[in-house]
Motif scaffolding. Structure first.
Motif, PDB file in Angstrom:
ATOM      1  N   PRO A   1      29.740  -0.833 -39.930  1.00 41.82           N
ATOM      2  CA  PRO A   1      29.405  -1.273 -38.568  1.00 41.82           C
ATOM      3  C   PRO A   1      29.943  -2.695 -38.349  1.00 41.82           C
ATOM      4  N   PRO A   2      30.053  -3.136 -37.097  1.00 45.32           N
ATOM      5  CA  PRO A   2      30.577  -4.481 -36.831  1.00 45.32           C
ATOM      6  C   PRO A   2      29.839  -5.571 -37.606  1.00 45.32           C
ATOM      7  N   SER A   3      28.514  -5.453 -37.745  1.00 47.77           N
ATOM      8  CA  SER A   3      27.735  -6.515 -38.416  1.00 47.77           C
ATOM      9  C   SER A   3      28.208  -6.713 -39.854  1.00 47.77           C
ATOM     10  N   LEU A   4      28.499  -5.633 -40.564  1.00 48.80           N
ATOM     11  CA  LEU A   4      28.919  -5.775 -41.963  1.00 48.80           C
ATOM     12  C   LEU A   4      30.330  -6.334 -42.076  1.00 48.80           C
ATOM     13  N   ILE A   5      31.190  -6.011 -41.122  1.00 46.34           N
ATOM     14  CA  ILE A   5      32.531  -6.618 -41.141  1.00 46.34           C
ATOM     15  C   ILE A   5      32.421  -8.114 -40.858  1.00 46.34           C
ATOM     16  N   ARG A   6      31.522  -8.465 -39.934  1.00 42.33           N
ATOM     17  CA  ARG A   6      31.307  -9.902 -39.658  1.00 42.33           C
ATOM     18  C   ARG A   6      30.741 -10.605 -40.888  1.00 42.33           C
ATOM     19  N   LEU A   7      29.868  -9.909 -41.608  1.00 42.87           N
ATOM     20  CA  LEU A   7      29.313 -10.503 -42.844  1.00 42.87           C
ATOM     21  C   LEU A   7      30.421 -10.756 -43.866  1.00 42.87           C
ATOM     22  N   VAL A   8      31.320  -9.794 -44.024  1.00 41.90           N
ATOM     23  CA  VAL A   8      32.438  -9.969 -44.960  1.00 41.90           C
ATOM     24  C   VAL A   8      33.255 -11.190 -44.551  1.00 41.90           C
TER      25      VAL A   8
ATOM     26  N   GLY B   1      39.963  19.128 -54.050  1.00 39.13           N
ATOM     27  CA  GLY B   1      39.189  20.318 -54.416  1.00 39.13           C
ATOM     28  C   GLY B   1      37.793  20.360 -53.810  1.00 39.13           C
ATOM     29  N   LEU B   2      37.395  19.294 -53.088  1.00 34.30           N
ATOM     30  CA  LEU B   2      36.068  19.283 -52.462  1.00 34.30           C
ATOM     31  C   LEU B   2      36.198  19.614 -50.977  1.00 34.30           C
ATOM     32  N   LYS B   3      35.208  20.377 -50.461  1.00 36.98           N
ATOM     33  CA  LYS B   3      35.225  20.710 -49.034  1.00 36.98           C
ATOM     34  C   LYS B   3      34.777  19.499 -48.211  1.00 36.98           C
ATOM     35  N   VAL B   4      35.457  19.294 -47.082  1.00 39.82           N
ATOM     36  CA  VAL B   4      35.236  18.092 -46.281  1.00 39.82           C
ATOM     37  C   VAL B   4      35.135  18.473 -44.800  1.00 39.82           C
ATOM     38  N   ILE B   5      34.209  17.834 -44.074  1.00 34.03           N
ATOM     39  CA  ILE B   5      34.057  18.072 -42.633  1.00 34.03           C
ATOM     40  C   ILE B   5      34.577  16.853 -41.876  1.00 34.03           C
ATOM     41  N   VAL B   6      35.375  17.075 -40.852  1.00 32.05           N
ATOM     42  CA  VAL B   6      35.830  15.961 -39.999  1.00 32.05           C
ATOM     43  C   VAL B   6      35.122  16.077 -38.651  1.00 32.05           C
ATOM     44  N   GLU B   7      34.327  15.058 -38.324  1.00 35.98           N
ATOM     45  CA  GLU B   7      33.544  15.083 -37.084  1.00 35.98           C
ATOM     46  C   GLU B   7      33.321  13.671 -36.563  1.00 35.98           C
ATOM     47  N   ASN B   8      32.755  13.586 -35.361  1.00 35.86           N
ATOM     48  CA  ASN B   8      32.519  12.295 -34.708  1.00 35.86           C
ATOM     49  C   ASN B   8      31.035  11.889 -34.745  1.00 35.86           C
ATOM     50  N   ASP B   9      30.145  12.784 -35.241  1.00 36.18           N
ATOM     51  CA  ASP B   9      28.701  12.520 -35.203  1.00 36.18           C
ATOM     52  C   ASP B   9      28.306  11.307 -36.043  1.00 36.18           C
ATOM     53  N   VAL B  10      27.396  10.499 -35.504  1.00 37.60           N
ATOM     54  CA  VAL B  10      26.844   9.388 -36.295  1.00 37.60           C
ATOM     55  C   VAL B  10      25.314   9.497 -36.249  1.00 37.60           C
ATOM     56  N   VAL B  11      24.632   8.865 -37.201  1.00 42.81           N
ATOM     57  CA  VAL B  11      23.165   8.875 -37.164  1.00 42.81           C
ATOM     58  C   VAL B  11      22.681   7.990 -36.023  1.00 42.81           C
ATOM     59  N   GLU B  12      21.504   8.325 -35.527  1.00 45.17           N
ATOM     60  CA  GLU B  12      20.921   7.633 -34.372  1.00 45.17           C
ATOM     61  C   GLU B  12      20.793   6.122 -34.601  1.00 45.17           C
ATOM     62  N   GLU B  13      20.487   5.748 -35.850  1.00 43.59           N
ATOM     63  CA  GLU B  13      20.229   4.336 -36.167  1.00 43.59           C
ATOM     64  C   GLU B  13      21.503   3.497 -36.226  1.00 43.59           C
ATOM     65  N   TYR B  14      22.684   4.143 -36.189  1.00 46.02           N
ATOM     66  CA  TYR B  14      23.942   3.398 -36.360  1.00 46.02           C
ATOM     67  C   TYR B  14      24.193   2.492 -35.159  1.00 46.02           C
ATOM     68  N   GLU B  15      24.854   1.359 -35.439  1.00 44.55           N
ATOM     69  CA  GLU B  15      25.028   0.277 -34.470  1.00 44.55           C
ATOM     70  C   GLU B  15      25.902   0.599 -33.267  1.00 44.55           C
ATOM     71  N   VAL B  16      26.947   1.370 -33.479  1.00 42.80           N
ATOM     72  CA  VAL B  16      27.904   1.637 -32.393  1.00 42.80           C
ATOM     73  C   VAL B  16      28.230   3.130 -32.364  1.00 42.80           C
ATOM     74  N   LYS B  17      28.846   3.546 -31.277  1.00 43.10           N
ATOM     75  CA  LYS B  17      29.319   4.925 -31.174  1.00 43.10           C
ATOM     76  C   LYS B  17      30.834   4.858 -31.294  1.00 43.10           C
ATOM     77  N   PRO B  18      31.387   5.114 -32.476  1.00 41.92           N
ATOM     78  CA  PRO B  18      32.844   4.974 -32.651  1.00 41.92           C
ATOM     79  C   PRO B  18      33.613   6.022 -31.845  1.00 41.92           C
ATOM     80  N   ARG B  19      34.862   5.664 -31.522  1.00 47.88           N
ATOM     81  CA  ARG B  19      35.680   6.593 -30.712  1.00 47.88           C
ATOM     82  C   ARG B  19      36.200   7.755 -31.540  1.00 47.88           C
ATOM     83  N   GLY B  20      36.646   7.463 -32.757  1.00 45.82           N
ATOM     84  CA  GLY B  20      37.316   8.490 -33.557  1.00 45.82           C
ATOM     85  C   GLY B  20      36.372   9.249 -34.465  1.00 45.82           C
TER      86      GLY B  20
END
Ligand SMILES: [Zn+2]
Length: 404
Positions: A260-267, A297-316
């Motif tokens: 999230p933006p806050s952690l990038i700002r922290l870095v 070899g691992l199955k992977v899902i590509v989606e846009n869903d984020v958890v409710e608690e997340y800071e932003v709604k990303p575009r991609g």
């Protein structure tokens, strides 16, 4: 023929508006205000108000366009390089995954083959080397690396591999594993960048790794230990060490999902601007859209869903393991990360561009060739419109991708 690219030029250390980049025979001849250069150009490419930036340098990228580095064919590697050029990447380091050593070797041979070709032939980003991510990782921090193939370091086996392919420029490993410090030293002696990743190391173990030559940290906040308590005593992990130690550079996956933006700002509050770079860590679905894919070899899902608690709604979108308990890499392009860093994190375009071009080039010791718009450097350039969508990508002064 001398060509002049005209627009808002961001070197990224200086801004010229309207500025020009004069290029010829693959190199940059001059960067200045337009009027100072107009007379010298045989052809003028006027991009109006568009941004003209150094092409992006992605030092941690697995795949894109449906292919993965582990597909181990020159065609697959070319497709990855071509796909990411659509996002403005002009240099990339194909990255292998934790797998049987013979599979890693095959992938590296394919990378080596493509690295000898002129990138104009396959209309993709140039490939100066490979990044080997795994198999020497801590099982407790495996993330999306297939745990079946994790191992402890074997110096002889690994140095045989490195000498037989001669294309490895960076290795990510966990320094707390038995034999890791010896391997770090040998890699460092051979001029290979050593990065701490998928590691459960304590602060003391990180210090030992730094002493023998580790200089970088793989995708900070992902696949690493952080503060632990052992009987009321606080034991810092890789995360706190990476933020604290000036001798370590770090990379961020700025796709909007991983951090999230806050952690990038922290870095950026802890590290100097020059010691942070952005990487996509993209997997094969980059440039492909939602759906189900595989990764090592691992199955992977590509989606846009984020958890409710997340800071932003990303575009991609983002790739996740099937149980959605861990990310499995991004599906982002570098220009999308620039957009996120500017619009959501709040960086200036110059600073965001530096994180995606000059800094990664510096970390990989190729900043004398790419990563900055300056006389004598390779003419690897990206042109972006006001929404940071790619208008054109140039490698060695030739347009290899364009939308107009
Ligand atoms: Zn990776």
């Amino acid at each position: 023929m001398k060509k002049l690219l005209v627009g808002e030029v961001i070197t990224p250390f200086r801004v010229f508006k309207p500025g020009g980049v004069l290029v010829d025979e693959g190199h940059i001849l001059a960067v200045d205000h337009v009027d100072a250069l107009k007379r010298e150009a045989a052809q003028i490419l006027d991009f109006g108000d568009a941004y003209i930036l150094p092409g992006f340098v992605d030092i941690h990228v697995h795949g894109g366009g449906g292919n993965d580095t582990m597909d181990a064919t020159p065609e697959a590697i070319c497709n990855v390089a071509r796909t990411h050029a659509r996002g403005g990447t002009t240099t990339l380091f194909p990255t292998t995954l934790t797998a049987p050593m013979k599979d890693i070797k095959h992938a590296l041979l394919a990378v080596q083959e493509v690295s000898k070709r002129n990138p104009r032939e396959f209309e993709g980003a140039r490939i100066p080397g490979a990044h080997v991510e795994g198999p020497y990782f801590n099982p407790e921090q495996a993330g999306a690396q297939n745990p079946e193939y994790l191992k402890v370091p074997d110096i002889n086996e690994f140095m045989d591999l490195i000498e037989s392919v001669k294309i490895v420029r960076r290795v990510s490993l966990a320094p707390e594993l038995p034999g890791a410090l010896e391997l770090i030293k040998v890699l460092n002696d051979n001029g290979i960048i050593v990065s701490i990743g998928h590691s459960n190391a304590r602060y003391e173990e990180v210090l030992k790794a730094v002493e023998v030559g580790a200089t970088h940290v793989t995708h900070i906040f992902s696949g690493m230990s952080s503060l632990r308590r052992i009987k009321s005593y606080r034991i810092p992990g890789v995360l706190e060490s990476a933020l604290l130690l000036d001798s370590l550079t770090v990379e961020i996956i700025a796709d909007g999902h991983h951090l999230p933006p806050s952690l990038i700002r922290l870095v950026l509050k802890c590290k100097s601007l020059g010691s942070v770079c952005g990487v996509t860590d993209a997997m094969s679905a980059a440039g492909m859209g939602r759906g189900e894919y595989t990764l090592g070899g691992l199955k992977v899902i590509v989606e846009n869903d984020v958890v409710e608690e997340y800071e932003v709604k990303p575009r991609g979108c983002v790739a996740k393991l099937e149980n959605r308990e861990a990310f499995a890499g991004s599906v982002a392009f570098m220009n999308e990360m620039l957009h996120y860093l500017v619009e959501s994190v709040g960086l200036s375009i110059s600073d965001a561009a530096q994180l995606l071009s000059f800094n990664p080039a510096k970390i990989m010791k190729i900043d004398h060739m790419v990563g900055v718009l300056a006389s004598g450097r390779l003419a690897d350039i990206v042109v972006l419109d006001e929404n940071f969508d790619v208008v054109a990508t140039f490698v060695g002064s030739e347009e290899i991708f364009g939308t107009v």
